[in-house]
Design a protein around this motif. Structure first.
Motif, PDB file in Angstrom:
ATOM      1  N   PHE A   7       0.840  -1.201   0.000  1.00  0.00           N
ATOM      2  CA  PHE A   7       0.000   0.000   0.000  1.00  0.00           C
ATOM      3  C   PHE A   7       0.871   1.245   0.000  1.00  0.00           C
ATOM      4  CE2 PHE A   7      -2.713  -3.334   1.494  1.00  0.00           C
ATOM      5  CZ  PHE A   7      -3.919  -3.070   0.855  1.00  0.00           C
ATOM      6  N   GLY A   8       0.586   2.147  -0.908  1.00  0.00           N
ATOM      7  CA  GLY A   8       1.360   3.387  -1.029  1.00  0.00           C
ATOM      8  C   GLY A   8       0.974   4.387   0.052  1.00  0.00           C
ATOM      9  N   GLY A   9       1.728   5.469   0.108  1.00  0.00           N
ATOM     10  CA  GLY A   9       1.560   6.480   1.162  1.00  0.00           C
ATOM     11  C   GLY A   9       0.173   7.089   1.220  1.00  0.00           C
ATOM     12  N   ALA A 164       2.233 -11.561   7.843  1.00  0.00           N
ATOM     13  CA  ALA A 164       3.187 -10.574   8.358  1.00  0.00           C
ATOM     14  C   ALA A 164       3.072  -9.225   7.672  1.00  0.00           C
ATOM     15  CB  ALA A 164       4.619 -11.094   8.181  1.00  0.00           C
ATOM     16  N   VAL A 165       3.532  -8.209   8.404  1.00  0.00           N
ATOM     17  CA  VAL A 165       3.694  -6.869   7.843  1.00  0.00           C
ATOM     18  C   VAL A 165       5.198  -6.612   7.762  1.00  0.00           C
ATOM     19  CG1 VAL A 165       3.326  -4.404   8.230  1.00  0.00           C
ATOM     20  CG2 VAL A 165       1.522  -6.039   8.827  1.00  0.00           C
ATOM     21  N   ILE A 166       5.659  -6.279   6.576  1.00  0.00           N
ATOM     22  CA  ILE A 166       7.080  -5.989   6.380  1.00  0.00           C
ATOM     23  C   ILE A 166       7.169  -4.564   5.852  1.00  0.00           C
ATOM     24  CG2 ILE A 166       9.229  -6.733   5.212  1.00  0.00           C
ATOM     25  CD1 ILE A 166       6.344  -9.049   4.863  1.00  0.00           C
ATOM     26  N   PRO A 167       7.701  -3.621   6.636  1.00  0.00           N
ATOM     27  CA  PRO A 167       7.728  -2.237   6.154  1.00  0.00           C
ATOM     28  C   PRO A 167       8.530  -2.079   4.860  1.00  0.00           C
ATOM     29  CG  PRO A 167       8.822  -2.443   8.299  1.00  0.00           C
ATOM     30  CD  PRO A 167       8.261  -3.771   7.965  1.00  0.00           C
ATOM     31  N   GLY A 168       8.055  -1.182   3.997  1.00  0.00           N
ATOM     32  CA  GLY A 168       8.723  -0.979   2.717  1.00  0.00           C
ATOM     33  C   GLY A 168       9.919  -0.056   2.816  1.00  0.00           C
ATOM     34  N   PHE A 169      10.610   0.103   1.683  1.00  0.00           N
ATOM     35  CA  PHE A 169      11.578   1.185   1.462  1.00  0.00           C
ATOM     36  C   PHE A 169      12.990   0.975   1.998  1.00  0.00           C
ATOM     37  CE2 PHE A 169      12.390   6.003   2.386  1.00  0.00           C
ATOM     38  CZ  PHE A 169      12.957   6.203   1.142  1.00  0.00           C
ATOM     39  N   TYR A 170      13.189   0.095   2.985  1.00  0.00           N
ATOM     40  CA  TYR A 170      14.547   0.014   3.541  1.00  0.00           C
ATOM     41  C   TYR A 170      14.966  -1.423   3.839  1.00  0.00           C
ATOM     42  CZ  TYR A 170      12.514  -0.772   8.177  1.00  0.00           C
ATOM     43  OH  TYR A 170      11.827  -1.298   9.240  1.00  0.00           O
ATOM     44  N   GLY A 171      16.245  -1.541   4.091  1.00  0.00           N
ATOM     45  CA  GLY A 171      16.843  -2.789   4.536  1.00  0.00           C
ATOM     46  C   GLY A 171      18.077  -2.397   5.330  1.00  0.00           C
ATOM     47  N   ALA A 172      19.080  -3.247   5.357  1.00  0.00           N
ATOM     48  CA  ALA A 172      20.279  -2.903   6.124  1.00  0.00           C
ATOM     49  C   ALA A 172      21.510  -3.567   5.526  1.00  0.00           C
ATOM     50  CB  ALA A 172      20.113  -3.338   7.577  1.00  0.00           C
ATOM     51  N   TYR A 173      22.644  -2.986   5.852  1.00  0.00           N
ATOM     52  CA  TYR A 173      23.932  -3.625   5.525  1.00  0.00           C
ATOM     53  C   TYR A 173      24.115  -4.789   6.483  1.00  0.00           C
ATOM     54  CZ  TYR A 173      25.137   0.671   2.968  1.00  0.00           C
ATOM     55  OH  TYR A 173      25.143   1.724   2.101  1.00  0.00           O
ATOM     56  N   GLU A 174      25.092  -5.617   6.183  1.00  0.00           N
ATOM     57  CA  GLU A 174      25.364  -6.775   7.039  1.00  0.00           C
ATOM     58  C   GLU A 174      25.604  -6.346   8.501  1.00  0.00           C
ATOM     59  OE1 GLU A 174      25.213  -9.756   5.068  1.00  0.00           O
ATOM     60  OE2 GLU A 174      24.877 -10.532   7.085  1.00  0.00           O
ATOM     61  N   GLY A 176      24.168  -4.072  10.105  1.00  0.00           N
ATOM     62  CA  GLY A 176      22.947  -3.591  10.757  1.00  0.00           C
ATOM     63  C   GLY A 176      22.604  -2.140  10.456  1.00  0.00           C
ATOM     64  N   ARG A 177      23.514  -1.393   9.820  1.00  0.00           N
ATOM     65  CA  ARG A 177      23.193   0.000   9.487  1.00  0.00           C
ATOM     66  C   ARG A 177      22.074   0.028   8.450  1.00  0.00           C
ATOM     67  NH1 ARG A 177      27.094   2.553   6.492  1.00  0.00           N
ATOM     68  NH2 ARG A 177      28.059   0.496   6.325  1.00  0.00           N
ATOM     69  N   VAL A 178      21.097   0.895   8.684  1.00  0.00           N
ATOM     70  CA  VAL A 178      19.931   0.936   7.796  1.00  0.00           C
ATOM     71  C   VAL A 178      20.266   1.642   6.481  1.00  0.00           C
ATOM     72  CG1 VAL A 178      17.642   2.002   7.530  1.00  0.00           C
ATOM     73  CG2 VAL A 178      18.213   0.776   9.626  1.00  0.00           C
ATOM     74  N   LYS A 179      19.721   1.108   5.413  1.00  0.00           N
ATOM     75  CA  LYS A 179      19.867   1.768   4.101  1.00  0.00           C
ATOM     76  C   LYS A 179      18.524   1.727   3.390  1.00  0.00           C
ATOM     77  CE  LYS A 179      22.196   1.878  -0.255  1.00  0.00           C
ATOM     78  NZ  LYS A 179      21.642   3.193  -0.567  1.00  0.00           N
ATOM     79  N   THR A 180      18.192   2.821   2.715  1.00  0.00           N
ATOM     80  CA  THR A 180      16.916   2.838   1.981  1.00  0.00           C
ATOM     81  C   THR A 180      17.162   2.620   0.491  1.00  0.00           C
ATOM     82  OG1 THR A 180      17.030   5.215   1.589  1.00  0.00           O
ATOM     83  CG2 THR A 180      15.841   4.511   3.555  1.00  0.00           C
ATOM     84  N   PHE A 181      16.110   2.235  -0.207  1.00  0.00           N
ATOM     85  CA  PHE A 181      16.133   2.265  -1.671  1.00  0.00           C
ATOM     86  C   PHE A 181      15.930   3.726  -2.062  1.00  0.00           C
ATOM     87  CE2 PHE A 181      14.437  -2.078  -0.865  1.00  0.00           C
ATOM     88  CZ  PHE A 181      15.410  -2.792  -1.547  1.00  0.00           C
ATOM     89  N   SER A 182      15.876   4.014  -3.369  1.00  0.00           N
ATOM     90  CA  SER A 182      15.585   5.392  -3.757  1.00  0.00           C
ATOM     91  C   SER A 182      14.097   5.667  -3.501  1.00  0.00           C
ATOM     92  CB  SER A 182      15.975   5.646  -5.208  1.00  0.00           C
ATOM     93  OG  SER A 182      15.349   4.706  -6.035  1.00  0.00           O
ATOM     94  N   ARG A 183      13.703   6.915  -3.639  1.00  0.00           N
ATOM     95  CA  ARG A 183      12.333   7.311  -3.299  1.00  0.00           C
ATOM     96  C   ARG A 183      11.302   6.446  -4.041  1.00  0.00           C
ATOM     97  NH1 ARG A 183      11.547  12.215  -0.504  1.00  0.00           N
ATOM     98  NH2 ARG A 183       9.533  11.246  -0.084  1.00  0.00           N
ATOM     99  N   GLY A 184      10.232   6.157  -3.362  1.00  0.00           N
ATOM    100  CA  GLY A 184       9.212   5.281  -3.953  1.00  0.00           C
ATOM    101  C   GLY A 184       9.573   3.804  -3.840  1.00  0.00           C
TER     102      GLY A 184
END
Ligand code: ASP
Length: 439
Positions: A7-9, A164-174, A176-184
């Motif tokens: 679901f989008g914003g 499950a609910v898995i939030p969109g837009f981000y993940g992490a490096y090995e 644990g530092r968070v990194k996002t994809f580009s906008r959208g």
């Protein structure tokens, strides 16, 4: 069989919207994996939570006070929690976020909290498990998304939960530092989840009822597209058509999972199906028309060019040396034209011109500015005679001068170059001939 629903914003901007989403999910027991974006705009003059987070983090990074800005973000979530009548406190989460902002955890971390918090609310609202995307979406040290590692982590983790609910837009490096994809980028998360669970469909819920044949800012109430292939969509996306993040196609494409674009505000509409291949004919010969203004054509002339081996490479080298990518390169016997983005090219034009002279020794170079490119895309063209003829007679009738024609070898698209000033007229003429009159 399970479905992934993203679901989008705008679908999650308020408690009202959340309720619609809840109804959609509960209406189909296969909708077990949910990917939410951060709350978007509630009205056209509102601000997306993601943008509020970026702005708030800018202050934190400058060492300025960000209490007021953080409170405004908190209020957005509280309004949703209260509107849904949930017993949920985000106190602990906000304490951690504030602490991490002060410790300058990075703008990716900051932006990702929009989806993270919305995911917590959504999981609570639906009674689904919450799976933090940082645990299951991996990036390599160079910042590239690690598709294979992600697929394994995601598949293993999701096999332990019912829904499950898995939030969109981000993940992490090995580490644990968070990194996002580009906008959208929540679109990408949805596609990754669909691949991991081998979903039978990836439903992408937004605020329009699917893909339209043409831009509604140019065509009044354009027709909708029922089915479009991944490749057609890519051709159109490249010309500025935007329904989905470009990179969202790849994960599902590798598994042949269809994407269904749906409208949260009109769930009864079937929306658009984006598929690998189909025997369904599009209603019209063409599937879509898209285009962009702001191109330059660099026309290069040299007698006997056709017999000079390596001429094209030398010309393109001048563009490469100046880090300019080209869009199309139609050529004739003694001429070659390179289409480039005007804003990218403008400041470097003389360097490129002298570069072409130095490398390829042409007779003359002429630059034409303010051009637009239009892509007419359709899998139906391959088996239909006269498509190009119809396009060009429609353009001639509309008094549009065609400056360039390029038909891809796949016969999936025809690209036409016209003056910027003729852009809208050209699109209307093409739309009329294929959709309105359908002759
Ligand atoms: N919330 C992020 C953005 O505004 C990601 C997304 O919505 O897909 O770009």
């Amino acid at each position: 069989m399970n479905k992934v629903v993203k679901f989008g914003g705008s679908s999650l901007a308020s408690a009202e919207q959340f309720k619609k989403v809840g109804e959609i999910i509960r209406a189909d027991r296969e909708r077990k994996f949910v990917v939410p974006s951060a709350p978007g705009k509630r009205s056209s003059d509102d601000t997306k939570v993601t943008d509020m987070l970026y702005a708030c983090y800018d202050l934190a990074e400058q060492g300025a006070d960000f209490t007021k800005e953080m409170q405004a973000i908190r209020d957005r979530y509280q309004e949703i929690i209260d509107g849904l009548g949930l017993k949920l406190s985000l106190d602990k989460e906000f304490k951690t976020i504030e602490k991490n902002f002060k410790e300058k955890a990075g703008s990716d971390y900051a932006a990702s909290r929009g989806e993270y918090l919305n995911g917590i609310i959504m999981a609570k609202y639906l009674g689904f498990s919450f799976v933090d995307a940082a645990e299951v979406i991996r990036f390599k040290a160079d910042g590239e998304h690690d598709a294979e590692r992600t697929n394994t982590l995601m598949r293993d983790r999701l096999s332990t939960v019912e829904s499950a609910v898995i939030p969109g837009f981000y993940g992490a490096y090995e580490d644990g530092r968070v990194k996002t994809f580009s906008r959208g980028g929540s679109d990408i998360t949805g596609s990754i989840v669909a691949r991991a669970i081998k979903a039978n469909v990836y439903e992408n819920w937004t605020d329009v009822s699917g893909v339209l044949v043409a831009d509604p800012r140019i065509i009044y109430k354009p027709a909708g597209v029922e089915t479009i292939t991944y490749r057609e969509l890519r051709e159109l996306a490249y010309m500025g058509f935007s329904v989905l993040h470009e990179d969202a196609i790849f994960p599902v494409r590798s598994e042949g999972i269809p994407i269904n674009i749906r409208n949260t505000n009109a769930p009864q509409d079937n929306g658009t199906w984006i598929v690998e291949s189909t025997c369904q004919k599009s209603k019209y010969v063409i599937t879509g028309i898209a285009g962009k203004k702001g191109f330059c054509a660099v026309n290069i002339e040299k007698e006997m060019m056709n017999s000079e081996i390596g001429f094209g490479r030398k010309v393109l080298q001048a563009f490469e040396e100046n880090e300019i990518s080209f869009e199309h390169v139609p050529s004739g016997i003694d001429t070659m034209t390179v289409f480039v983005h005007q804003d990218e090219f403008m400041h470097k034009e003389q360097k490129v011109v002298s570069g072409i002279h130095r490398l390829a020794d042409p007779d003359s170079i002429d630059i034409e500015a303010d051009l637009a490119l239009i892509a007419v895309v359709g899998r139906g063209m391959k088996s239909t005679r006269g498509t190009a003829g119809r396009i060009f007679s429609a353009l001639a009738h509309a008094n549009v001068n065609v400056k360039m024609i390029d038909q891809g070898s796949s016969e999936l698209n025809i690209i036409i170059g016209v003056a910027n000033a003729d852009f809208e007229t050209a699109i209307k003429a093409i739309y009329d001939i294929f959709v309105i009159s359908q002759i």
